[in-house]
Design a protein around this motif. Structure first.
Motif, PDB file in Angstrom:
ATOM      1  N   ASP A  23       0.826  -1.213   0.000  1.00 34.82           N
ATOM      2  CA  ASP A  23       0.000   0.000   0.000  1.00 34.82           C
ATOM      3  C   ASP A  23       0.857   1.259   0.000  1.00 34.82           C
ATOM      4  N   ARG A  26       2.391   1.906  -3.381  1.00 35.35           N
ATOM      5  CA  ARG A  26       1.388   2.399  -4.329  1.00 35.35           C
ATOM      6  C   ARG A  26       1.246   3.916  -4.244  1.00 35.35           C
ATOM      7  N   LYS A  27       1.453   4.469  -3.062  1.00 36.12           N
ATOM      8  CA  LYS A  27       1.213   5.884  -2.837  1.00 36.12           C
ATOM      9  C   LYS A  27       2.485   6.732  -2.749  1.00 36.12           C
ATOM     10  N   ARG A  44       9.842   4.644  17.543  1.00 37.40           N
ATOM     11  CA  ARG A  44       9.408   4.999  16.192  1.00 37.40           C
ATOM     12  C   ARG A  44      10.433   5.971  15.632  1.00 37.40           C
ATOM     13  N   ASP A  84       6.337  -2.620  12.549  1.00 38.36           N
ATOM     14  CA  ASP A  84       5.450  -1.579  12.025  1.00 38.36           C
ATOM     15  C   ASP A  84       6.152  -0.712  10.988  1.00 38.36           C
ATOM     16  N   VAL A  85       5.471  -0.478   9.891  1.00 39.77           N
ATOM     17  CA  VAL A  85       5.950   0.445   8.865  1.00 39.77           C
ATOM     18  C   VAL A  85       4.769   1.341   8.501  1.00 39.77           C
ATOM     19  N   ILE A  86       4.962   2.638   8.634  1.00 33.68           N
ATOM     20  CA  ILE A  86       3.846   3.575   8.467  1.00 33.68           C
ATOM     21  C   ILE A  86       4.226   4.645   7.451  1.00 33.68           C
ATOM     22  N   GLY A  87       3.379   4.832   6.448  1.00 37.32           N
ATOM     23  CA  GLY A  87       3.674   5.853   5.470  1.00 37.32           C
ATOM     24  C   GLY A  87       2.674   5.810   4.337  1.00 37.32           C
ATOM     25  N   PRO A  88       2.916   6.490   3.238  1.00 40.16           N
ATOM     26  CA  PRO A  88       3.996   7.465   3.072  1.00 40.16           C
ATOM     27  C   PRO A  88       3.652   8.747   3.812  1.00 40.16           C
ATOM     28  N   VAL A 237       4.321  17.276   9.083  1.00 35.51           N
ATOM     29  CA  VAL A 237       3.152  17.591   8.257  1.00 35.51           C
ATOM     30  C   VAL A 237       3.323  18.842   7.398  1.00 35.51           C
TER      31      VAL A 237
ATOM     32  N   ALA B 180      -4.103   5.086  12.736  1.00 40.35           N
ATOM     33  CA  ALA B 180      -2.839   5.608  12.214  1.00 40.35           C
ATOM     34  C   ALA B 180      -1.639   5.103  13.013  1.00 40.35           C
ATOM     35  N   LEU B 181      -1.816   4.928  14.312  1.00 39.93           N
ATOM     36  CA  LEU B 181      -0.699   4.498  15.155  1.00 39.93           C
ATOM     37  C   LEU B 181      -0.549   2.974  15.110  1.00 39.93           C
ATOM     38  N   HIS B 182       0.465   2.476  15.817  1.00 38.60           N
ATOM     39  CA  HIS B 182       0.704   1.035  15.784  1.00 38.60           C
ATOM     40  C   HIS B 182      -0.100   0.290  16.844  1.00 38.60           C
ATOM     41  N   ASN B 219      -1.525   1.129  11.659  1.00 42.44           N
ATOM     42  CA  ASN B 219      -0.510   1.784  10.823  1.00 42.44           C
ATOM     43  C   ASN B 219      -1.096   2.342   9.535  1.00 42.44           C
ATOM     44  N   VAL B 221      -2.537   5.501   7.965  1.00 40.82           N
ATOM     45  CA  VAL B 221      -2.788   6.940   8.043  1.00 40.82           C
ATOM     46  C   VAL B 221      -3.700   7.309   6.881  1.00 40.82           C
ATOM     47  N   LYS B 224      -3.154   9.578   3.669  1.00 41.55           N
ATOM     48  CA  LYS B 224      -1.844   9.291   3.080  1.00 41.55           C
ATOM     49  C   LYS B 224      -1.860   7.915   2.402  1.00 41.55           C
ATOM     50  N   LEU B 225      -2.179   6.890   3.197  1.00 44.23           N
ATOM     51  CA  LEU B 225      -2.137   5.522   2.681  1.00 44.23           C
ATOM     52  C   LEU B 225      -3.321   5.259   1.744  1.00 44.23           C
ATOM     53  N   HIS B 226      -4.498   5.663   2.195  1.00 48.05           N
ATOM     54  CA  HIS B 226      -5.696   5.620   1.356  1.00 48.05           C
ATOM     55  C   HIS B 226      -6.414   6.940   1.564  1.00 48.05           C
ATOM     56  N   THR B 227      -7.085   7.432   0.533  1.00 49.78           N
ATOM     57  CA  THR B 227      -7.939   8.597   0.759  1.00 49.78           C
ATOM     58  C   THR B 227      -9.361   8.091   1.006  1.00 49.78           C
ATOM     59  N   GLU B 230     -10.911   6.898  -2.111  1.00 48.23           N
ATOM     60  CA  GLU B 230     -10.487   5.545  -2.502  1.00 48.23           C
ATOM     61  C   GLU B 230     -11.247   4.490  -1.714  1.00 48.23           C
ATOM     62  N   GLN B 235     -12.585   0.814  -2.944  1.00 51.69           N
ATOM     63  CA  GLN B 235     -12.510  -0.328  -2.038  1.00 51.69           C
ATOM     64  C   GLN B 235     -13.875  -0.789  -1.534  1.00 51.69           C
ATOM     65  N   ASN B 405      -6.469  18.520  13.338  1.00 52.51           N
ATOM     66  CA  ASN B 405      -5.365  18.095  12.484  1.00 52.51           C
ATOM     67  C   ASN B 405      -5.856  18.060  11.033  1.00 52.51           C
ATOM     68  N   LEU B 407      -4.425  16.876   8.391  1.00 50.99           N
ATOM     69  CA  LEU B 407      -3.806  15.833   7.570  1.00 50.99           C
ATOM     70  C   LEU B 407      -4.820  15.098   6.678  1.00 50.99           C
ATOM     71  N   LYS B 410      -7.551  17.885   4.580  1.00 48.76           N
ATOM     72  CA  LYS B 410      -7.048  18.627   3.417  1.00 48.76           C
ATOM     73  C   LYS B 410      -6.986  17.766   2.158  1.00 48.76           C
TER      74      LYS B 410
END
Lengths: 277, 477
Positions: A23, A26-27, A44, A84-88, A237, B180-182, B219, B221, B224-227, B230, B235, B405, B407, B410
């Motif tokens: 994912d 992809r972004k 983190r 855990d990997v968080i992004g982008p 941000v 968003a967090l772990h 994890n 967000v 960012k990861l999906h709007t 989307e 989905q 926020n 994030l 926007k």
């Protein structure tokens, strides 16, 4: 859990991982970063997205073993997992045809400069890249950088590769001769500071990418705050890229050292627990 | 006086069974929970004070309408597990609410027993039955209802998101909860400290919610990861609930605020709670253990930050607030606990600048004394000229509340937000300007409480049920 598909030692201290993260791949865009947490007790930390392959669902990162987490990360290998990997995360670089662009990468900062230089080149810019390191053995990606640049200049502090100089020397030379529309600089804070001092003389807009301390990287903690143009901004941000001429680098450098005493406690603690075992 | 009145009178004057607590000076140095909780006998004794009022005025004080007289009656009969099931009909997070709800201004404020003596300790009883159920391992998972074939995305796994997700899954929808967090739980995990809400309890409640059938994606967000587009278009989600909290910390805006040693309460608490930095170096995340700490603000978060600083070994913790104690928004119990533990309150005091030790670290804060102005409305504090003074500190923690926020919002140009960045949503239903998108909790109202977010989650779940049935959308703002 995120699998490490490939590990490559780029130099003694610098390691590359390909991480399976469909994912995010992809972004991802040039300029983005991500956060990882290696294991349950881990912290983190932000790392750069040095490349991505959307088809294979892979992100590439390059890191230097400097602190507790990056040292631990360096002990992981192909087939191991990162919890855990968080992004982008962060805003992507603004890419368009600016004309003539100079991309400066210092040390491990060469990695995030690469996808930006590539995108700038694809957008039609004439790209000159300057990459520098202390010495040859920690320099990497010369060929990759060459492949996305019209010209490539290499500098090392000790002259073991390329010109014996810091990156600002060839940069100053170029700026004094040619009209440059934009400079991108990523590397240690001190390098970015002096790149900005150099470009300021010639009034050439300079974008830097900051590497502040972060926890959540979504704007929640404010740990990454920096001063840009006299205002407090969040690297996570509002950045990570900013107009370098407005960044208070001295403050950034002080804030990067905020947890140095704790860092050495953490490293000693690991050493002791490993010895006990 | 007839017999009924006499009975009521007797109950009203019966003393409340207070929960035993760790002694203040002991607990001020550990991260264990402050109250020990009731024993079964104590719970029955306290429950016996309930008048079992027919119309249950306490229920009207509860944002999620728990059947309070119902569950208390079951405690009287020593049917503790059944009492918990009764609670869980309306509240998926009883162990959390029993600990962190401001009962004194909600259910307990309406309690008739409270008219003469102290109200029934509803929060304490709620906590007791939830803990009892968990300990006895009798956790009952209600049967999954028939699937409606509808998919809902809930964004944010804080108290609002958890409540909404549970209600939706109980209604037969397929629910994905994005975090968003772990770790799931939002403010319950990163904000509220261990000694007030043990993280094992949050994990337990989240496990229950997963067993109900909610799919949890960590994890992630969103924005960012999906709007959101989307999720809705690509989905296959039929509706989306945004309850992402109001995450951006506010700062004082005074000189020296970016010195090392100054961090937001959000950062300080996230390090301590989410990252378990109080266990550093067993856990990798560091935290500044100040000798002399100043916390700025008068809300629950300020109390939490001050008490965490104390537990990290501070010799002196100041709580600096520009109004007087009467205006403090914190729960009374938290203010009381902070006093008991030795936090020094500097009231009617406002910081004016932080002072650099010459190496980029904070070494003192300059403050000014304040007085309260015009008594109409919430009295505005006004600085007293020439009253500046300095306090030596090595850690400073602004706890001034949070802002919206941007994030996620926007990335949604078709979503109406107000000028402060909060999402415009219809009260009760949470409907927004974008079809299929609902919002609730702090991202709509600004900083509030766990239970208010849960109330919003409940309201939105009902509205989503209606929407999925009729697909009717009208946004009135």
């Amino acid at each position: 859990m995120f699998k490490i598909l490939k590990k490559e030692e780029l130099s003694e201290q610098i390691t590359l991982f390909d991480i399976e993260a469909r994912d995010i791949a992809r972004k991802a865009k040039p300029g983005n970063f991500f956060i990882l947490r290696t294991h349950e007790q881990g912290e983190r930390i932000p790392l750069t997205i040095a490349d991505f392959d959307r088809n294979r669902g892979i992100i590439t990162t390059v890191f230097q073993k400097v602190g507790k987490t990056t040292h631990y990360l360096g002990t992981l290998g192909e087939g191991d997992f990162i919890t855990d990997v968080i992004g982008p995360l962060g805003n992507p670089s603004h890419i368009k045809n600016f004309g003539r662009v100079v991309c400066v990468g210092g040390g491990v900062g060469i990695a995030p400069v690469y996808p930006i230089a590539r995108a700038l080149k694809e957008a039609g810019n004439k790209v000159t890249s300057i990459i520098g390191a202390r010495t040859k053995s920690i320099l990497f990606w010369e060929e990759k950088m060459r492949s996305v640049s019209d010209d490539l200049i290499i500098t090392t502090d000790d002259g073991s590769c390329g010109t014996k100089a810091v990156v600002t020397v060839p940069l100053d030379e170029i700026l004094s001769k040619d009209k440059v529309d934009l400079v991108f600089a990523i590397g240690p804070a001190i390098m970015m500071k002096f790149v900005c001092k150099t470009t300021e003389k010639y009034k050439v807009k300079t974008i830097v990418s900051l590497n502040s301390i972060m926890i959540d990287a979504t704007g929640m903690c404010g740990g990454c705050r920096v001063e840009v143009g006299g205002q407090t901004k969040y690297t996570c941000v509002d950045g990570p890229e900013f107009n370098g001429h407005e960044v208070d680098f001295d403050l950034l450098m002080k804030r990067l050292q905020a947890y140095l005493p704790e860092e050495s406690i953490a490293i000693n603690h690991t050493r002791e627990t490993v010895e006990v075992r | 006086m007839n017999t009924m009145e006499a009975k009521i009178d007797e109950k009203k004057t019966k003393l409340r069974v207070e929960m035993r607590e760790q002694p203040p000076l002991v607990r001020a140095r550990n991260f264990m929970e402050v109250p020990y909780g009731y024993t079964p006998d104590e719970a029955v004794e306290e429950a016996s004070r309930c008048l079992s009022c027919k119309n249950g005025p306490c229920r009207q004080g509860c944002p999620v309408e728990v059947d309070i007289p119902g569950f208390i009656s079951l405690i009287k009969e020593r049917k503790f597990v059944d009492a918990c099931y009764k609670l869980k009909e309306k509240n998926a997070l009883p162990a959390v609410c029993g600990r962190v709800c401001p009962q004194e201004i909600q259910c307990e404020s309406r309690c008739l027993a409270g008219k003469k003596g102290k109200s029934v300790a509803i929060g304490n009883l709620e906590r007791f039955v939830a803990d009892y159920e968990a300990e006895k391992g009798d956790i009952k998972i209600p049967e999954r209802p028939k699937s409606t074939g509808r998919k809902v995305a809930v964004i944010g796994s804080g108290p609002g998101g958890l409540t909404c997700a549970v209600d939706l899954v109980k209604a037969g929808h397929q629910v994905t909860l994005f975090e968003a967090l772990h770790k799931p739980g939002g403010v319950l995990i990163y904000g509220i400290p261990e000694f007030r809400l043990p993280k094992a309890i949050v994990e337990r409640e989240v496990e229950y919610i997963k067993k109900l059938g909610v799919e949890l994606v960590l994890n992630a967000v969103i924005g960012k990861l999906h709007t959101v587009d989307e999720l809705l278009d690509g989905q296959g989600y039929d509706a989306c609930f945004i309850c992402i909290g109001a995450g951006l910390p506010m700062f004082l805006g005074i000189p020296g605020e970016n010195l090392n040693g100054v961090c937001s309460a959000n950062e300080f608490l996230t390090r301590a709670n989410l990252m378990k930095a109080y266990l550093f170096p067993e856990y990798d995340t560091p935290i500044k253990r100040g000798k002399r700490v100043a916390v700025f603000g008068g809300g629950n978060v300020a109390m939490d930050a001050a008490r965490v600083a104390l537990r990290l070994g501070a010799e002196k913790v100041y709580l600096i607030y520009r109004r007087s104690e009467a205006e403090m928004p914190a729960r009374k119990a938290e203010v009381h606990h902070a006093h008991e533990e030795g936090i020094e309150f500097l009231l009617l005091t406002n910081p004016t600048r932080f002072i650099d030790d010459g190496k980029g670290n904070v070494c003192a804060v300059e403050c000014i004394k304040m007085e309260l102005g015009d008594p109409s409305g919430r009295r505005k504090p006004i600085p007293i000229k020439g009253s500046e003074f300095q306090i030596e500190i090595d850690v400073a923690i602004p706890a001034l509340g949070t802002r919206a926020n941007p994030l996620l919002t926007k990335t949604m140009l078709d979503l109406t937000v107000n000028k402060s960045g909060y999402i415009a949503a219809e009260e009760g239903t949470g409907m927004t300007s974008k079809k299929g998108v609902f919002a609730g909790g702090d991202i709509v109202t600004g900083s509030a409480t766990v239970i208010l977010a849960m109330g919003a989650g409940r309201g939105v779940a009902n509205a989503i049920n209606d929407y999925l049935k009729w697909k009717y959308w009208e946004f009135k703002n």
